[in-house]
Enzyme design. Structure first.
Site, short mmCIF file in Angstrom:
data_model
loop_
_atom_site.label_atom_id
_atom_site.label_comp_id
_atom_site.label_asym_id
_atom_site.label_seq_id
_atom_site.Cartn_x
_atom_site.Cartn_y
_atom_site.Cartn_z
CD GLU A 101 -2.88 0.84 2.52
OE1 GLU A 101 -3.32 -0.29 2.83
OE2 GLU A 101 -3.16 1.86 3.17
CG ASP A 103 -1.74 4.56 2.99
OD1 ASP A 103 -2.51 4.13 2.14
OD2 ASP A 103 -1.53 4.01 4.08
CD GLU A 105 -4.81 7.63 6.15
OE1 GLU A 105 -4.99 8.19 7.24
OE2 GLU A 105 -4.81 6.40 6.01
#
Ligand SMILES: *[C@@H]1O[C@H](CO)[C@@H](O)[C@H](O)[C@H]1NC(C)=O
Ligand SMILES: *[C@@H]1O[C@H](CO)[C@@H](O)[C@H](O)[C@H]1NC(C)=O
Length: 292
Positions: A101, A103, A105
């Site tokens: 993953e 990411d 955010e």
């Protein structure tokens, strides 16, 4: 005579299966809104996508394609005003218990207080590689470009073309690197007021709902994954000659290395690699690698 839409479809299908490089078109061709019961919308003929959050639910979308390596850009405009408690996640992820993953955010804040851009990288199901940044602009007043370059040597996160984080392939010293599992692109807007803003101290103000984040100008050069094989390993001669895949070998040049250092010096607010409280026994091995 204009080509019929079925001819176009055939052509697009052909390009999708054989092209090394996928130049992305409109949002409705590339994404499906997957949850949120109408709170996620694709507008303007695929030119704009919005996600919204209210007390009952957030919303999210995902890419139709899976990618195994790519250079993926999207412009985002984050929830304006009092966005405290909200999180806009924008990430690539594979499936299964040993997933990879990458990411971004975005942690909202009270009006006028800075968003935090939180980043993480999971390899084979293991994350704990957080780095956080303030931005050098207000991410709610305009669209800005957030990019991931993911090739066999590096993962580079960039904001408006400025690299903010680099994760180098260090398999040679035993650190797993994402390179076998295809990833899809996901985004969601949800309530995380138990931790997002000042560690959970500031709660979501539901009188401000619905909260809305917007997306446009998706652009990807990527290897598409389909039925167990990558468009980049296609034997088709056209895939090797007609496409420009310099991104597959791209890394930071001297100018971008200096930009990365500027960001890390002035805007980085958390780096797991310097968190001695968290790693009293010593930092994870990749922390010893120079990532500039
Ligand atoms: C919100 O603003 C406060 C005060 O300026 C700051 O400490 C914090 O890092 C900001 N961002 C988030 C997501 O909490
Ligand atoms: C390939 O792309 C790179 C950057 O995207 C560009 O600098 C280069 O000129 C391109 N090469 C060709 C042959 O189109």
């Amino acid at each position: 005579m204009a080509p019929s839409s079925s001819t176009l479809k055939l052509l697009l299908t052909f390009l999708a299966s054989y092209a090394l490089v996928a130049y992305a078109g409109s949002l409705n061709q590339n994404f499906d809104v997957t949850w949120g019961d109408g709170r996620g919308k694709i507008l303007n003929n695929g030119g704009l996508l919005t996600l919204s959050l209210d007390r009952a639910s957030g919303s999210g979308f995902q890419s139709r394609n899976e990618f195994l390596f790519g250079k993926i850009d999207m412009q985002l405009k984050l929830v304006p005003g009092n966005s405290a408690g909200t999180v806009t996640a924008y990430y690539l992820s594979s499936k299964g218990s040993t997933w990879d993953e990458i990411d971004f955010e975005f942690l909202g804040n009270l009006s006028g207080d800075p968003y935090i851009l939180h980043t993480n990288i999971f390899t084979q199901g293991k994350g704990n590689r957080e780095q956080q940044f303030y931005l050098w602009f207000d991410p709610t007043s305009n669209f800005h470009t957030y990019s991931v370059l993911w090739n066999p040597q590096v993962i580079i996160f960039s904001v408006d073309g400025t690299p903010i984080r680099k994760f180098k392939n260090s398999e040679s010293i035993g650190i797993p690197f994402p390179k076998k599992q295809p990833m899809r692109l996901y985004s969601s807007l949800w309530n995380a007021d138990d931790w997002a803003t000042r560690g959970g101290l500031v709660k979501t103000d539901w009188t401000q709902a619905p909260f809305t984040a917007s997306y446009r100008n998706f652009n990807a050069k990527a290897c598409l994954w389909s039925s167990g094989s990558s468009s980049c390993s296609s034997k088709s001669p056209s895939s090797r000659t007609s496409n420009n895949n310099t991104w597959m070998k791209e890394d930071l040049d001297t100018t971008s290395q200096a930009r990365l250092k500027w960001v890390q010096k002035n805007y980085m607010i958390y780096n797991y690699c310097t968190d001695t409280k968290r790693f009293p026994q010593g930092f994870p091995p990749e922390c010893a690698i120079t990532n500039a």
